[in-house]
Design a protein around this motif. Structure first.
Motif, PDB file in Angstrom:
ATOM      1  N   ARG A  73      47.043 -30.798  41.205  1.00 34.46           N
ATOM      2  CA  ARG A  73      47.678 -31.547  40.111  1.00 34.46           C
ATOM      3  C   ARG A  73      49.053 -32.052  40.531  1.00 34.46           C
ATOM      4  O   ARG A  73      49.452 -33.149  40.178  1.00 34.46           O
ATOM      5  CB  ARG A  73      47.828 -30.692  38.851  1.00 34.46           C
ATOM      6  N   LEU A  74      49.783 -31.250  41.283  1.00 32.72           N
ATOM      7  CA  LEU A  74      51.113 -31.634  41.745  1.00 32.72           C
ATOM      8  C   LEU A  74      51.032 -32.857  42.658  1.00 32.72           C
ATOM      9  O   LEU A  74      51.794 -33.811  42.494  1.00 32.72           O
ATOM     10  CB  LEU A  74      51.771 -30.454  42.459  1.00 32.72           C
ATOM     11  N   VAL A  75      50.095 -32.849  43.589  1.00 33.88           N
ATOM     12  CA  VAL A  75      49.899 -33.994  44.481  1.00 33.88           C
ATOM     13  C   VAL A  75      49.541 -35.232  43.660  1.00 33.88           C
ATOM     14  O   VAL A  75      50.066 -36.323  43.897  1.00 33.88           O
ATOM     15  CB  VAL A  75      48.810 -33.685  45.542  1.00 33.88           C
ATOM     16  N   ALA A  76      48.675 -35.075  42.667  1.00 30.32           N
ATOM     17  CA  ALA A  76      48.257 -36.206  41.832  1.00 30.32           C
ATOM     18  C   ALA A  76      49.435 -36.767  41.038  1.00 30.32           C
ATOM     19  O   ALA A  76      49.593 -37.992  40.923  1.00 30.32           O
ATOM     20  CB  ALA A  76      47.134 -35.782  40.890  1.00 30.32           C
ATOM     21  N   LEU A  77      50.284 -35.900  40.510  1.00 31.13           N
ATOM     22  CA  LEU A  77      51.448 -36.360  39.744  1.00 31.13           C
ATOM     23  C   LEU A  77      52.435 -37.121  40.623  1.00 31.13           C
ATOM     24  O   LEU A  77      52.940 -38.174  40.233  1.00 31.13           O
ATOM     25  CB  LEU A  77      52.143 -35.182  39.061  1.00 31.13           C
ATOM     26  N   VAL A  78      52.710 -36.591  41.806  1.00 32.96           N
ATOM     27  CA  VAL A  78      53.639 -37.262  42.722  1.00 32.96           C
ATOM     28  C   VAL A  78      53.046 -38.607  43.160  1.00 32.96           C
ATOM     29  O   VAL A  78      53.750 -39.614  43.210  1.00 32.96           O
ATOM     30  CB  VAL A  78      53.985 -36.346  43.920  1.00 32.96           C
ATOM     31  N   ALA A  79      51.750 -38.644  43.416  1.00 34.98           N
ATOM     32  CA  ALA A  79      51.094 -39.903  43.796  1.00 34.98           C
ATOM     33  C   ALA A  79      51.157 -40.931  42.663  1.00 34.98           C
ATOM     34  O   ALA A  79      51.200 -42.132  42.905  1.00 34.98           O
ATOM     35  CB  ALA A  79      49.644 -39.648  44.188  1.00 34.98           C
ATOM     36  N   ALA A  80      51.213 -40.436  41.419  1.00 35.61           N
ATOM     37  CA  ALA A  80      51.279 -41.326  40.257  1.00 35.61           C
ATOM     38  C   ALA A  80      52.715 -41.745  39.940  1.00 35.61           C
ATOM     39  O   ALA A  80      52.947 -42.462  38.969  1.00 35.61           O
ATOM     40  CB  ALA A  80      50.645 -40.648  39.047  1.00 35.61           C
ATOM     41  N   GLY A  81      53.684 -41.283  40.741  1.00 35.42           N
ATOM     42  CA  GLY A  81      55.063 -41.723  40.566  1.00 35.42           C
ATOM     43  C   GLY A  81      56.040 -40.679  40.083  1.00 35.42           C
ATOM     44  O   GLY A  81      57.223 -40.967  39.908  1.00 35.42           O
ATOM     45  N   ALA A  82      55.593 -39.446  39.863  1.00 35.78           N
ATOM     46  CA  ALA A  82      56.500 -38.378  39.430  1.00 35.78           C
ATOM     47  C   ALA A  82      57.403 -37.958  40.593  1.00 35.78           C
ATOM     48  O   ALA A  82      57.015 -38.047  41.757  1.00 35.78           O
ATOM     49  CB  ALA A  82      55.715 -37.177  38.929  1.00 35.78           C
ATOM     50  N   GLU A  83      58.598 -37.491  40.251  1.00 32.63           N
ATOM     51  CA  GLU A  83      59.543 -36.970  41.246  1.00 32.63           C
ATOM     52  C   GLU A  83      59.458 -35.449  41.266  1.00 32.63           C
ATOM     53  O   GLU A  83      59.605 -34.804  40.224  1.00 32.63           O
ATOM     54  CB  GLU A  83      60.962 -37.403  40.883  1.00 32.63           C
ATOM     55  N   LEU A  84      59.214 -34.886  42.415  1.00 26.32           N
ATOM     56  CA  LEU A  84      59.133 -33.437  42.548  1.00 26.32           C
ATOM     57  C   LEU A  84      60.516 -32.829  42.346  1.00 26.32           C
ATOM     58  O   LEU A  84      61.463 -33.178  43.044  1.00 26.32           O
ATOM     59  CB  LEU A  84      58.592 -33.055  43.931  1.00 26.32           C
ATOM     60  N   ILE A  85      60.641 -31.924  41.383  1.00 19.91           N
ATOM     61  CA  ILE A  85      61.906 -31.231  41.129  1.00 19.91           C
ATOM     62  C   ILE A  85      61.821 -29.799  41.655  1.00 19.91           C
ATOM     63  O   ILE A  85      62.715 -29.325  42.328  1.00 19.91           O
ATOM     64  CB  ILE A  85      62.253 -31.226  39.623  1.00 19.91           C
ATOM     65  N   GLN A  86      60.728 -29.099  41.348  1.00  6.91           N
ATOM     66  CA  GLN A  86      60.522 -27.740  41.867  1.00  6.91           C
ATOM     67  C   GLN A  86      59.114 -27.653  42.405  1.00  6.91           C
ATOM     68  O   GLN A  86      58.152 -27.786  41.661  1.00  6.91           O
ATOM     69  CB  GLN A  86      60.725 -26.690  40.777  1.00  6.91           C
ATOM     70  N   ASP A  87      58.986 -27.427  43.698  1.00 10.68           N
ATOM     71  CA  ASP A  87      57.679 -27.295  44.331  1.00 10.68           C
ATOM     72  C   ASP A  87      57.026 -25.990  43.889  1.00 10.68           C
ATOM     73  O   ASP A  87      57.673 -25.128  43.275  1.00 10.68           O
ATOM     74  CB  ASP A  87      57.844 -27.322  45.860  1.00 10.68           C
ATOM     75  N   ALA A  88      55.755 -25.829  44.199  1.00  8.12           N
ATOM     76  CA  ALA A  88      54.994 -24.637  43.834  1.00  8.12           C
ATOM     77  C   ALA A  88      55.750 -23.378  44.265  1.00  8.12           C
ATOM     78  O   ALA A  88      56.204 -23.280  45.397  1.00  8.12           O
ATOM     79  CB  ALA A  88      53.618 -24.680  44.479  1.00  8.12           C
ATOM     80  N   GLN A  89      55.864 -22.455  43.341  1.00  7.41           N
ATOM     81  CA  GLN A  89      56.580 -21.203  43.586  1.00  7.41           C
ATOM     82  C   GLN A  89      55.819 -20.073  42.915  1.00  7.41           C
ATOM     83  O   GLN A  89      55.431 -20.186  41.747  1.00  7.41           O
ATOM     84  CB  GLN A  89      57.989 -21.304  43.004  1.00  7.41           C
ATOM     85  N   ASP A  90      55.599 -18.993  43.644  1.00 10.07           N
ATOM     86  CA  ASP A  90      54.979 -17.805  43.070  1.00 10.07           C
ATOM     87  C   ASP A  90      56.075 -17.028  42.348  1.00 10.07           C
ATOM     88  O   ASP A  90      57.078 -16.648  42.943  1.00 10.07           O
ATOM     89  CB  ASP A  90      54.357 -16.945  44.181  1.00 10.07           C
ATOM     90  N   VAL A  91      55.880 -16.826  41.046  1.00 14.21           N
ATOM     91  CA  VAL A  91      56.891 -16.119  40.254  1.00 14.21           C
ATOM     92  C   VAL A  91      56.484 -14.686  39.966  1.00 14.21           C
ATOM     93  O   VAL A  91      57.080 -14.020  39.133  1.00 14.21           O
ATOM     94  CB  VAL A  91      57.216 -16.884  38.945  1.00 14.21           C
ATOM     95  N   GLY A  92      55.486 -14.212  40.695  1.00 12.62           N
ATOM     96  CA  GLY A  92      55.060 -12.823  40.579  1.00 12.62           C
ATOM     97  C   GLY A  92      53.598 -12.703  40.207  1.00 12.62           C
ATOM     98  O   GLY A  92      53.096 -13.446  39.368  1.00 12.62           O
ATOM     99  N   GLY A  93      52.925 -11.810  40.877  1.00 17.39           N
ATOM    100  CA  GLY A  93      51.532 -11.541  40.567  1.00 17.39           C
ATOM    101  C   GLY A  93      50.585 -12.680  40.856  1.00 17.39           C
ATOM    102  O   GLY A  93      49.492 -12.734  40.307  1.00 17.39           O
TER     103      GLY A  93
END
Length: 116
Positions: A73-93
Motif C-alpha cells: 500500500r505504501l508503494v502504491a500511495l507514493v506511486a500515486a503522488g503521496a510524499e513519504l513522511i514515515q517509512d514502515a516501522q515496527d512499533v512492537g510485536g
C-alpha cells in the motif's frame, strides 16, 4: 487491501495533560501507558497519544488505515503522488506503521498487524 479506519494517533506536547483529557473524554483507562505512547480503546477505536509525533512530522491527528500489506500500500500511495513522511516501522510485536502526506498536505497513516 484496506480493512478499515480503526486507529487515530494524536501528536501531543504534554503527555500527562493529554492522557487526562482523553481519559475524561473516553471514560476509560489507557491499555498502554508508556513514556513514548499512551493508547486507549473505546467504541471500537484505538486512540493513541504520541509525545514524539510532532518531531516525526505529525501536524495534527493522523488516521491510520488498517491494511493487509503495508509495504504494498505504501508503494502504491507514493506511486500515486503521496510524499513519504514515515517509512514502515515496527512499533512492537510485529505491528507496522507508516504515514504519507497527500497533495493537499493531509496525513494518511497505514497500520498492519502481524499475521495471526
Amino acid at each position: 487491501m484496506a480493512t478499515g479506519l480503526q486507529t487515530i494517533i494524536y501528536p501531543v506536547k504534554d503527555l500527562d495533560r493529554a492522557k487526562a483529557l482523553f481519559g475524561a473524554l473516553l471514560g476509560v483507562e489507557p491499555y498502554a501507558d508508556e513514556p513514548y505512547y499512551v493508547g486507549f480503546k473505546a467504541a471500537g477505536q484505538d486512540i493513541g497519544l504520541d509525545p514524539n509525533g510532532h518531531g516525526k512530522g505529525m501536524t495534527g491527528p493522523v488516521p491510520y488505515w488498517h491494511v493487509t500489506d503495508l509495504r504494498e500500500r505504501l508503494v502504491a500511495l507514493v506511486a500515486a503522488g503521496a510524499e513519504l513522511i514515515q517509512d514502515a516501522q515496527d512499533v512492537g510485536g510485529g505491528r507496522l506503521i507508516a504515514f504519507v502526506k497527500d497533495a493537499d498536505g493531509n496525513l494518511v497513516g497505514l497500520l498492519q498487524d502481524p499475521a495471526a
